[in-house]
Every structure is written in C-alpha cells, then in structure tokens.
Design a protein around this motif. Structure first.
Motif, PDB file in Angstrom:
ATOM      1  N   THR B 124       0.917  -1.612   0.390  1.00 22.49           N
ATOM      2  CA  THR B 124      -0.313  -0.302  -0.223  1.00 22.49           C
ATOM      3  C   THR B 124       1.110   1.044   0.005  1.00 22.49           C
ATOM      4  OG1 THR B 124      -0.079  -0.559   2.661  1.00 22.49           O
ATOM      5  CG2 THR B 124      -1.895  -1.111   1.058  1.00 22.49           C
ATOM      6  N   SER B 195       1.270   9.318   0.455  1.00 20.71           N
ATOM      7  CA  SER B 195       0.201   8.102   1.532  1.00 20.71           C
ATOM      8  C   SER B 195      -0.311   7.258  -0.562  1.00 20.71           C
ATOM      9  CB  SER B 195      -0.989   8.723   1.366  1.00 20.71           C
ATOM     10  OG  SER B 195      -1.808   9.308   0.316  1.00 20.71           O
ATOM     11  N   ALA B 196      -1.015   6.699  -0.112  1.00 20.32           N
ATOM     12  CA  ALA B 196      -1.660   5.650  -1.100  1.00 20.32           C
ATOM     13  C   ALA B 196      -2.514   5.905  -1.585  1.00 20.32           C
ATOM     14  CB  ALA B 196      -2.284   4.510   0.061  1.00 20.32           C
ATOM     15  N   ASN B 508       7.162  -1.954   1.316  1.00 21.50           N
ATOM     16  CA  ASN B 508       6.710  -0.682   2.014  1.00 21.50           C
ATOM     17  C   ASN B 508       7.450  -0.358   2.907  1.00 21.50           C
ATOM     18  OD1 ASN B 508       3.735  -1.108   1.443  1.00 21.50           O
ATOM     19  ND2 ASN B 508       3.379  -2.306   2.941  1.00 21.50           N
ATOM     20  N   ALA B 509       8.556  -1.219   3.074  1.00 21.67           N
ATOM     21  CA  ALA B 509       9.657  -0.864   4.386  1.00 21.67           C
ATOM     22  C   ALA B 509      10.830  -0.023   3.753  1.00 21.67           C
ATOM     23  CB  ALA B 509      10.249  -2.261   4.887  1.00 21.67           C
ATOM     24  N   LEU B 512       9.039   3.095   3.150  1.00 17.63           N
ATOM     25  CA  LEU B 512       9.073   4.285   3.346  1.00 17.63           C
ATOM     26  C   LEU B 512      10.396   4.729   4.192  1.00 17.63           C
ATOM     27  CD1 LEU B 512       6.955   2.288   6.173  1.00 17.63           C
ATOM     28  CD2 LEU B 512       6.031   4.317   5.028  1.00 17.63           C
ATOM     29  N   SER B 513      11.453   3.791   3.960  1.00 18.78           N
ATOM     30  CA  SER B 513      12.690   4.488   4.714  1.00 18.78           C
ATOM     31  C   SER B 513      13.065   5.302   3.384  1.00 18.78           C
ATOM     32  CB  SER B 513      14.083   3.098   4.297  1.00 18.78           C
ATOM     33  OG  SER B 513      13.484   2.184   5.340  1.00 18.78           O
ATOM     34  N   GLN B 516      11.829   8.824   4.616  1.00 17.48           N
ATOM     35  CA  GLN B 516      12.593   9.115   5.283  1.00 17.48           C
ATOM     36  C   GLN B 516      13.394   9.984   5.455  1.00 17.48           C
ATOM     37  OE1 GLN B 516      11.425   9.940   8.667  1.00 17.48           O
ATOM     38  NE2 GLN B 516      13.054  11.290   8.473  1.00 17.48           N
ATOM     39  N   HIS B 520      14.548  13.445   5.337  1.00 20.38           N
ATOM     40  CA  HIS B 520      15.680  13.968   5.687  1.00 20.38           C
ATOM     41  C   HIS B 520      17.076  15.102   5.128  1.00 20.38           C
ATOM     42  CE1 HIS B 520      18.341  14.157   8.978  1.00 20.38           C
ATOM     43  NE2 HIS B 520      19.787  14.118   8.480  1.00 20.38           N
ATOM     44  N   SER B 621      21.608   7.241   8.224  1.00 21.07           N
ATOM     45  CA  SER B 621      21.671   5.933   8.308  1.00 21.07           C
ATOM     46  C   SER B 621      20.491   5.061   8.606  1.00 21.07           C
ATOM     47  CB  SER B 621      22.880   5.175   8.981  1.00 21.07           C
ATOM     48  OG  SER B 621      22.681   3.669   8.696  1.00 21.07           O
ATOM     49  N   ASP B 622      20.232   4.348   7.585  1.00 22.69           N
ATOM     50  CA  ASP B 622      18.995   3.734   8.178  1.00 22.69           C
ATOM     51  C   ASP B 622      18.583   1.972   7.791  1.00 22.69           C
ATOM     52  OD1 ASP B 622      17.374   3.873   5.632  1.00 22.69           O
ATOM     53  OD2 ASP B 622      16.330   5.237   5.686  1.00 22.69           O
ATOM     54  N   ALA B 623      18.189   1.594   7.696  1.00 24.89           N
ATOM     55  CA  ALA B 623      17.594   0.064   7.597  1.00 24.89           C
ATOM     56  C   ALA B 623      18.124  -0.164   6.219  1.00 24.89           C
ATOM     57  CB  ALA B 623      16.147  -0.545   7.963  1.00 24.89           C
ATOM     58  N   TYR B 624      18.141   0.512   4.915  1.00 26.42           N
ATOM     59  CA  TYR B 624      18.574   0.003   3.926  1.00 26.42           C
ATOM     60  C   TYR B 624      19.685   1.411   3.003  1.00 26.42           C
ATOM     61  CZ  TYR B 624      14.477  -2.249   4.000  1.00 26.42           C
ATOM     62  OH  TYR B 624      13.982  -3.344   3.912  1.00 26.42           O
TER      63      TYR B 624
END
Lengths: 128, 638
Positions: B124, B195-196, B508-509, B512-513, B516, B520, B621-624
């Motif tokens: 989504t 958003s979706a 999705n993840a 969202l990363s 973000q 930033h 730095s984030d998850a990806y």
C-alpha cells in the motif's frame, strides 16, 4: 445468470462494495505508514556539516528506542561506548559527550549504533 | 488548522466521487432530456469518463483565464454543478431508463474487488517510478495553484568547459490531463502526497473501466439473444482474468497514469458513438466528441491509437456498409449542433490549449522505421501472451464469426470491433511494414479490451451451442463446456498467481525508508547546494524529488547504465561518475563545479565507495540507505 435485481439495488450494492474495499485499503495504508516497524529507525548527525559535532538524532520511530553505540577511530580504537534511550520527544544524544579529549581526535570517527532489530547503523565524520 | 491524518483519509474517500463521478453524473443528468436512451447504470458508468474530462476542461479553462487553482475556488464551482444535478434528481428521479441486472454482475464485481484487494493489500505504500514522476507535477499544481510548464533542468558542460546546471528546457513526456484530477483530490482532502491515495485513485479508475465494459458489451450486442451472457463474459474477461498483468493491476501499482485514464475514456467514446448510431441523436455524438477532445489532453499514445481506430472504422464502414456511413454523415455529422461542437473542439485543441505533443510536433517521432528494440513488434506467441491466451483464441474466433455469420458483417458492432482490433494488432505484429514506431508491449496492452469483447461473443455462442445442440450426447456437451471453462480459468488465474508471487516483500519498508531519507536530505541540504542519488539500487527513487520540488530533475540521479550509452538519452555522465567512482578526477570535477553537497545511496551496495574516502562523511543511516556528505576540505588527508 437468470436471477436479476433492480438496477437501483445493484448500483447501491456496487457503490457500497467499492467504497468498502477502498476504505479497507486506505486504513491498511494508514496503518502501514503511520506506525513504522521498529527496525526502520534511522540515525543522523544533527549538524552534518560541522566536523567536530557528533550530536545524533534518531528518526522514523514512534515507540521509545534503546540504542547501544560504540565510537571508534580510523585505527579501530574504541573511543566511547554506551547506550541511549530515545523517545520521539527527545531523539537527540551524543555518543562522544563523555569523551574528555574530544578535541584531540583525528581521522575518521565511526559511530556504530545497534537498535532493536535489523542491521546496525553507521555514521562517520573525518576530523583534520 | 492542519487536518488530522484520519480526517484527510475520510475526506479523500468523499473527494473520490466528488471528482471522478458526481460532476459527470450531474452533467449527464442536467442534459437528461437530450439523452433519454441511457439506462441508470449507463449514466453512472459513463459519469466517470465524463467527470474526468469535464474536470480537466474546467481546470484548464480556469488556468487559461489566470484563475488561481485553489480549493476555495474549485470546490464551490464543482459543488455548484453537483448540486444542480442533485437538485434536479430529487425532483425527477426516474429520468433515466430502469433496468434489471443479473446477480452474476454483482458476483463478478465482488470477485474483482477481492482479487484487486488481495494484490494491493501488501504493497500500500506507493513505490512505482512512474507514479513518483507524475506526483511531482501533481504536487506542483497544488503548491503553485496553477498548471505547470513541463520542463526540466539538466547537467551540461558550459562554454568554459565547466559543468553547470542548465535552465529548464520543455519536455513532451507529460500531458496535463494526467495530473489535474489527482491534484484536485489532494487539494480537497489534504491527504499526504506519498500516501496510498494515488494508488487508490488509479484503482478506482481501473474498476470503473472494467465495469464500463459490461455496459458497453450490453449496448454493442443488444441485438443478440445472448446479450446479457456476452456482457457478463466481457466483464469477467476484463475484470477477473489476468487481473495483475498490464494494463490491469501492474498499471495501478506502476502508476501508468495517462494510459489508465485513457482505458476508461476510450470505451466511453465508443459507447457514446454506438448510442448515437443506434438512436440517431446528435447529443451522444457530441459527448463522444467531448470525450475524444478530453482524451487528447490526457494521453498522447492513446489519442494516436484512438485516431487510427476511428479512421479504420470509417474505412470499414465505407467498405462494408456504405448506406450506414451515408446515414451517419447526413443524420449525425452534418447537423448544426455537431458541427458547432466539432469547431469548438478543434479550436480548443489546436488553437486555445494545444497539448505539448501537438505544439512540439511529437507525432513525427512515431512515424518511421522502428529502431528501438521494444518497438520492433511482437511474434505471434508474444502477442498471444500479452493479450492472454483464451482472450486471444476466442477473440480471434469472435472476430471471424462476426464477419462470417450471415448479416453480421454489416452490423455496426462487427465494424466497430474490427476497427478497434485490427489496426492495433497490425501495429504490434508488423510495425516496420506500417512504418509506425511505438512500444509494441504498450500497444498490445490496449488490445485486451476489444479482444475481451470479441472473446465473450465467441464463448457465448459456443456455450449456447453446446447447451442446445441435440445432435451431441449430453456428456459430450457438458465435457466440452467444462473443457472451455477450465482452459479459460486455468490460464487466466495461473497468470495471476505468477504476478502475485513476483511482488517485493519489503517494498513498503524500502519506500518508508526512502521517504524518511529524502525528507531528511531535504531538511539538511542548503538552498544553493546540489544533491545526487542512485536509481539502480534503490526502489522508487522518483519520489525523492517530491520532497524538494526544486525541479523535475532534482536531485540528479545515476540512471541505469545502458542509458549512458544511448546517444539520445543521458547526455551527461556526472551522475554516473559521482555515484560509481566518487574519488576519480572527473567525479571530483562534477562535485566541485556543480556544488554537490550530498549523495543518497543504497548502503549495502554503493556505500563502500564513499566510506573509503575522507572527503565523504556518512551523515544519515537507516535500514537500507545512507546519505554521504561531501566535505572537500578534507581532500588533503588521505
């Protein structure tokens, strides 16, 4: 195929089904994007352009996070380690705050942060 | 006061019909006395394409009059039209013809919703590159309260040999009709751009398209005893089979905006045309003309293909049914109201607000020998796969039957479906012979719709024959019918499964990363600084520019490598140098001369080439993903 209903009833059902489906997707999308998975947190330097400033901020999280960190220099010497509890209201912390001789550091200073799950985050700056 | 997220979601669900259905429905209702043959269902379904074209026309007109496109102006104007329609409806509810609909219609509709819901539920968060590109222009309309000039800046080498950023140059890739309705939805609801909502709006359009085919098939085959069966089968073949393939869910997820809108407008035009010919009433023809002009402001490829189909229809009428063509000209075209509407439409399109592809004479780019690989045409096996095997097999049979059965070929149904199918098929199969250079896959995707109508006709005839043919034993008839149903369903749903499995689990993840990180980056980048990002190893990067809104091409990005080898594609190589080999002399020149301050990359793939050099600091730095800050003052330190 032979059973029929009035078109007004069919149109009503059509609209109800369609908006029901769209509402389900809208709610799902809202949940996914407004409550990020804890593993999606990010960290960043608060002042990216200032070489000697190692204040960090955590981003993209809703629940309080417990972050452990360690700072190392370019020769992999441990400079500082510890942990920080961050909340959306107070996301800022400084891993090198306890270091008394921070002014004498040089080379690449790398800060490794380990959060609740996922890959560790790394940030670094190079001091002259 | 800022709207809460929940309220904006509710407002969005309310704004959907207010933009996509109610204005068109109100227009049709206000003009109901001129459209007495429409059923209530047809009015509702035609309201969608009429709404889109009406809203686009209204907004383009206001913009030309320099009226600011703000919700405070647009909402009352649309509200006035809707209220006028509703006011008349309260007084005169039975204006349009009542019909009864089979329960199977609702069953197919519900099954379609379930399938599409299952597909979109895990993804989504919008991730498509195309959708990100479109949303930049949508956001620009909302922020600037005017329609945008489609232009972009680029990295160039100046006369002094230094790299520089050019002034924005016009681009022909976009058409304003693709962006107006989405901009209005955001204005009216305040919902977030990332958003979706864009996905849901596209899904809404797609569903409206599928249902419109039910109404179109009912009209096209209203002379046939199995008209209801043909209509239901058409609906099922469009709505259920190959549900995830292009141009269905893949086009929703992929944000193929103009094509999606056109897939709704084109059957709307054909439905109005068939109504005009069956009833000999010019208002239907004028509505078809209105939608055709609207189509030209929505999508260039669709307009070009529609023009070809329309030309083919005229030719087929001249060949197979000259009296009908003569009647159409005398009784419909050569009427004062039609000629006035035609003159206004042409004036609007070619003089008052010509789309960029007309002013740039972009049509010239599709005439000639196809050179690009994806323009070379399809082999029959690829063609069959693009349309879906059962749709192709039974569709081809349906076309043959329409021309082979007695008294069929003269019918407007046969001629319309042949005109809709044959020229586009030839473009896909033999582009070089025709001298038309278009992406074969994209054109093939248009064909699923007429092929579904033809296949429904053939299937209905075969199944009816199996039901009533007494010379065959009962068991043989049942076996034959089952074989056909299994063939159709197996192929159609097996394919769904294959597409469903190809979805990215972490889409999705990742998105969202990305949002973000982009947010930033925008917050830390000085106004006069430049940023770059990768596109190859990051998902949905076109969305990054919607956080900056500086230029369509900002931040600059490293494109797929083959694009740097195409003479007419990526002229600059700075983005390649900076992301791929940031410490080389050329990359350093690019960084310094362009004023690059930050680079946004996938950490696990492209991070290492930055961390090994002192001139780059890893500041996010984030998850990806990571952001690297370019600090040239450290250059002296190895």
């Amino acid at each position: 195929m032979n059973r029929t209903i009035k078109d007004s009833a069919a149109i009503f059902a059509l609209i109800l089904l369609l908006f029901g489906a769209l509402a389900v997707l809208a709610v799902r999308a809202r949940i996914v994007s407004s409550i990020p998975h804890p593993g999606l947190y990010a960290v960043a330097f608060l002042h990216p352009e200032e070489a000697g400033n190692f204040e960090l901020t955590a981003l993209n999280f809703r629940e309080p996070l417990e972050l452990t960190y360690e700072a190392r220099d370019s020769e992999d010497q441990l400079l500082a380690s510890g942990s920080a509890s961050v909340t959306p209201e107070h996301p800022v912390f400084n891993p090198l705050a306890s270091l008394s001789d921070a002014g004498e550091l040089n080379g690449r200073i790398t800060i490794r942060i380990i959060g609740p799950e996922g890959t560790p985050r790394e940030l670094s700056k190079v001091l002259p | 006061m800022a709207l809460t997220e929940f309220a904006s979601s509710l407002l969005f669900l309310a704004a959907l019909p207010a933009v996509f259905i109610l204005p068109g429905w109100a227009v049709l209702f206000i003009l109901r006395k001129h459209l007495p043959d429409l059923t209530r269902l047809e009015t509702l379904l035609l309201a969608a394409p009429v709404s889109i074209v009406f809203v686009n026309t209204l907004v383009i007109g206001l913009d030309r009059l320099h009226v600011p496109l703000r919700p405070g102006i647009l909402a009352p104007l649309l509200g006035l039209v809707i209220l006028a329609g509703l006011g008349l409806w309260v007084r005169e509810r039975g204006a349009f013809k009542k019909t009864r609909l089979p329960l199977a219609f609702l069953a197919i509709f519900a099954a379609m919703l379930v399938i599409k819901l299952v597909y979109l539920f895990p993804i989504t968060v919008p991730s498509a590159t195309d959708l990100g590109h479109h949303m930049y222009w949508v956001k620009k309309i909302v922020l600037e309260a005017q329609l945008p000039e489609y232009a972009e800046a680029d990295i160039v080498t100046g006369p002094d040999g230094r790299y520089a950023i050019s002034d924005p140059e016009p681009i022909s890739d976009f058409i304003i009709g693709e962006h107006i309705t989405l901009a209005l939805l955001q204005m009216f609801s305040g919902i977030g751009f990332t958003s979706a909502y864009s996905l849901l709006a596209l899904l809404f359009i797609h569903i409206a398209t599928a249902v419109l085919f039910y109404a179109l098939a009912r009209r096209l085959f209203e002379w046939h005893p199995q008209k209801e069966g043909i209509a239901l089968l058409s609906f099922a073949l469009v709505a259920l089979l190959y549900s995830f393939m292009p141009p269905q869910m893949k086009y929703i997820e992929g944000g193929v905006m103009g094509n999606n809108l056109s897939n709704l407008i084109i059957p709307g035009i054909f439905l109005f045309l068939i109504l005009a010919v069956r009833t000999w009433k010019t208002p239907y023809l004028i509505f078809a003309l209105f939608l055709a002009v609207g189509l030209a402001h929505t999508h260039h490829l669709s307009t070009f293909l529609f023009a070809i189909a329309f030309g083919a229809l005229t030719l087929l009428l001249a060949l197979f049914n000259r009296p009908l063509l003569k009647d159409i000209v005398i009784r419909l075209v050569c009427k004062r109201s039609t000629l006035i509407a035609l003159a206004v439409g042409l004036l609007w399109l070619f003089v008052l607000v010509p789309p960029a592809y007309i002013t740039n004479a972009a049509v010239g780019t599709v005439i000639g020998t196809p050179e690009a690989q994806e323009h070379q045409g399809f082999a029959l096996s690829q063609f069959k796969f693009a349309i879906g095997e059962p749709r192709f097999v039974f569709g081809a049979l349906g076309l043959i039957l329409l021309f082979a059965l007695p008294r069929m070929r003269k019918r407007d149904t046969a001629l319309l479906l042949a005109a809709w199918t044959l020229p586009w098929s030839l473009i896909v199969l033999y582009p070089a012979a025709l001298g038309i250079s278009l992406p074969s896959g994209r054109v093939a995707n248009y064909l699923i719709f007429p092929f579904a109508l033809l296949a429904a006709f053939a299937l209905s005839l075969i199944l009816e024959k199996l039901k009533t043919e007494q010379r065959l034993r009962g068991g043989v008839r049942i076996f034959g019918a089952l074989l056909i149903v299994v063939f159709v369903l197996h192929d159609g749903f097996y394919n769904n499964n294959a597409y469903f499995e190809s979805q990215r689990e972490d889409s999705n993840a990742r998105m969202l990363s990305l949002f973000q990180g982009a947010r930033h980056l925008e917050s830390i980048l000085p106004d006069d600084a430049v940023a770059m990002h990768d596109h190859i190893n990051m998902l949905g990067t076109s969305w990054i520019k919607t956080f900056f809104m500086r230029d369509y091409n900002f931040p600059f990005y490293r494109a797929h490598l083959f694009r740097y080898d195409r003479a007419t594609d990526r002229q600059e190589k700075c983005t390649l140098y900076v992301i791929s080999s940031p410490n080389t002399g050329e990359a350093q020149r690019c960084l310094d001369e362009l004023g690059v301050k930050a680079v946004f990359v996938n950490e696990s793939i492209d991070g290492e080439q930055f961390t090994q050099f002192d001139t780059f600091w890893q500041v996010y730095s984030d998850a990806y993903y990571s952001i690297y800050w370019y600090a040239p003052q450290m250059q002296s330190n190895p």
